[in-house]
Structures are given as C-alpha cells and as structure tokens.
Design a protein around this motif. Structure first.
Motif, PDB file in Angstrom:
ATOM      1  N   VAL A  16       0.840  -1.191   0.000  1.00  0.00           N
ATOM      2  CA  VAL A  16       0.000   0.000   0.000  1.00  0.00           C
ATOM      3  C   VAL A  16       0.880   1.249   0.000  1.00  0.00           C
ATOM      4  O   VAL A  16       0.486   2.287  -0.525  1.00  0.00           O
ATOM      5  CB  VAL A  16      -0.974  -0.015   1.205  1.00  0.00           C
ATOM      6  N   LEU A  17       2.091   1.151   0.532  1.00  0.00           N
ATOM      7  CA  LEU A  17       2.998   2.296   0.553  1.00  0.00           C
ATOM      8  C   LEU A  17       3.320   2.783  -0.861  1.00  0.00           C
ATOM      9  O   LEU A  17       3.321   3.981  -1.131  1.00  0.00           O
ATOM     10  CB  LEU A  17       4.288   1.940   1.295  1.00  0.00           C
ATOM     11  N   GLU A  20       0.246   4.546  -2.203  1.00  0.00           N
ATOM     12  CA  GLU A  20       0.052   5.861  -1.599  1.00  0.00           C
ATOM     13  C   GLU A  20       0.969   6.895  -2.227  1.00  0.00           C
ATOM     14  O   GLU A  20       0.578   8.043  -2.416  1.00  0.00           O
ATOM     15  CB  GLU A  20       0.313   5.792  -0.097  1.00  0.00           C
ATOM     16  N   GLN A  21       2.191   6.494  -2.529  1.00  0.00           N
ATOM     17  CA  GLN A  21       3.128   7.430  -3.137  1.00  0.00           C
ATOM     18  C   GLN A  21       2.723   7.792  -4.563  1.00  0.00           C
ATOM     19  O   GLN A  21       3.103   8.846  -5.058  1.00  0.00           O
ATOM     20  CB  GLN A  21       4.538   6.858  -3.100  1.00  0.00           C
ATOM     21  N   PHE A  23      -0.488   8.059  -5.330  1.00  0.00           N
ATOM     22  CA  PHE A  23      -1.761   8.748  -5.198  1.00  0.00           C
ATOM     23  C   PHE A  23      -1.611  10.269  -5.193  1.00  0.00           C
ATOM     24  O   PHE A  23      -2.404  10.971  -5.822  1.00  0.00           O
ATOM     25  CB  PHE A  23      -2.483   8.287  -3.930  1.00  0.00           C
ATOM     26  N   PHE A  50      -9.020   6.775  -4.900  1.00  0.00           N
ATOM     27  CA  PHE A  50      -8.215   6.045  -3.927  1.00  0.00           C
ATOM     28  C   PHE A  50      -8.915   4.754  -3.526  1.00  0.00           C
ATOM     29  O   PHE A  50      -8.295   3.690  -3.455  1.00  0.00           O
ATOM     30  CB  PHE A  50      -7.969   6.916  -2.692  1.00  0.00           C
ATOM     31  N   VAL A  54      -7.374   1.017  -4.331  1.00  0.00           N
ATOM     32  CA  VAL A  54      -6.886   0.190  -3.234  1.00  0.00           C
ATOM     33  C   VAL A  54      -7.513  -1.213  -3.266  1.00  0.00           C
ATOM     34  O   VAL A  54      -7.034  -2.118  -2.598  1.00  0.00           O
ATOM     35  CB  VAL A  54      -7.114   0.898  -1.873  1.00  0.00           C
ATOM     36  N   HIS A  78      -4.960   4.023   6.207  1.00  0.00           N
ATOM     37  CA  HIS A  78      -4.168   4.929   5.382  1.00  0.00           C
ATOM     38  C   HIS A  78      -4.937   6.214   5.077  1.00  0.00           C
ATOM     39  O   HIS A  78      -4.773   6.811   4.013  1.00  0.00           O
ATOM     40  CB  HIS A  78      -3.753   4.223   4.090  1.00  0.00           C
ATOM     41  N   TRP A  81      -2.906   9.563   4.052  1.00  0.00           N
ATOM     42  CA  TRP A  81      -2.575   9.747   2.641  1.00  0.00           C
ATOM     43  C   TRP A  81      -3.817  10.147   1.849  1.00  0.00           C
ATOM     44  O   TRP A  81      -3.736  10.962   0.924  1.00  0.00           O
ATOM     45  CB  TRP A  81      -1.983   8.471   2.055  1.00  0.00           C
ATOM     46  N   LEU A  82      -4.938   9.572   2.196  1.00  0.00           N
ATOM     47  CA  LEU A  82      -6.198   9.900   1.531  1.00  0.00           C
ATOM     48  C   LEU A  82      -6.542  11.366   1.741  1.00  0.00           C
ATOM     49  O   LEU A  82      -6.890  12.084   0.803  1.00  0.00           O
ATOM     50  CB  LEU A  82      -7.315   8.996   2.056  1.00  0.00           C
TER      51      LEU A  82
END
Length: 109
Positions: A16-17, A20-21, A23, A50, A54, A78, A81-82
């Motif tokens: 997920v990292l 997120e980067q 996103f 998002f 995901v 998360h 980040w969202l």
C-alpha cells in the motif's frame, strides 16, 4: 488509480505504501487537468479514485465480504494519505478557480 493499484499489485504485491506514493501526484494531476467548469469535482473524485485503486491491493480474504473488509481496513489505516491527496486536489482546484475569477472581466456600472 485502479490501473495504478493493479500495477502495484503485480510488481510489489500488497504494498500500500507504493500505491500511496502514486496517489499524491495523480490527485494533483487530476486537479490540474480537469476542465474549469468541473473544478469542484477534483477534490471529490480523489477519495473515490483512492478507494477504487486500493481494491486490488487491499489484501482481504474469503470472497467478496473479505475483500470489502480489506478495502475498508486499508481506507481507515491509510486515511492520512487519503486526506493529503484530497487536500492537494482541493488546494490546486481553489487556486485555479481564484485565477479564473481574477481573469474575469470587471462588470461596467
């Protein structure tokens, strides 16, 4: 974001990292590329994108219900980040809207 989620799933597994980067730049690009008449939709579409992206990397198990719980868990874990991506999209849309209002000709009295 769904395509980005699928690519992350294929290359990195359930990272997920990495998603997120990806996103934050996608949220910024969305706010930059949206039509001026649709600027209000940029901050609204970022969280929806998002959530859709995901889905492949959520890591749920046990069928549809398990996958849905994985998505809900990923969204809650998360959320920072969202919120950051939504804030980026909202700020860019706000600046673009202010620039459009500034370019509008002044009404004559």
């Amino acid at each position: 974001m769904l395509l980005a989620g699928g690519i992350v799933w294929l290359l990195f597994g359930s990272s997920v990292l990495m998603f997120e980067q990806l996103f934050l730049p996608v949220a910024a690009a969305t706010a930059l590329w949206v039509r001026p008449a649709d600027l209000i939709t940029a901050p609204i579409s970022a969280p929806l994108a998002f959530a859709a992206g995901v889905w492949p990397i959520a890591g749920g198990s046990g069928g549809f219900g398990g996958q849905l719980m994985g998505v809900v868990s990923a969204l809650s874990l998360h959320a920072g980040w969202l919120y950051a991506g939504t804030l980026v999209a909202a700020l860019i849309a706000l600046v673009r809207k202010a620039a459009l209002i500034g370019k509008r000709p002044k009404a004559r009295r």
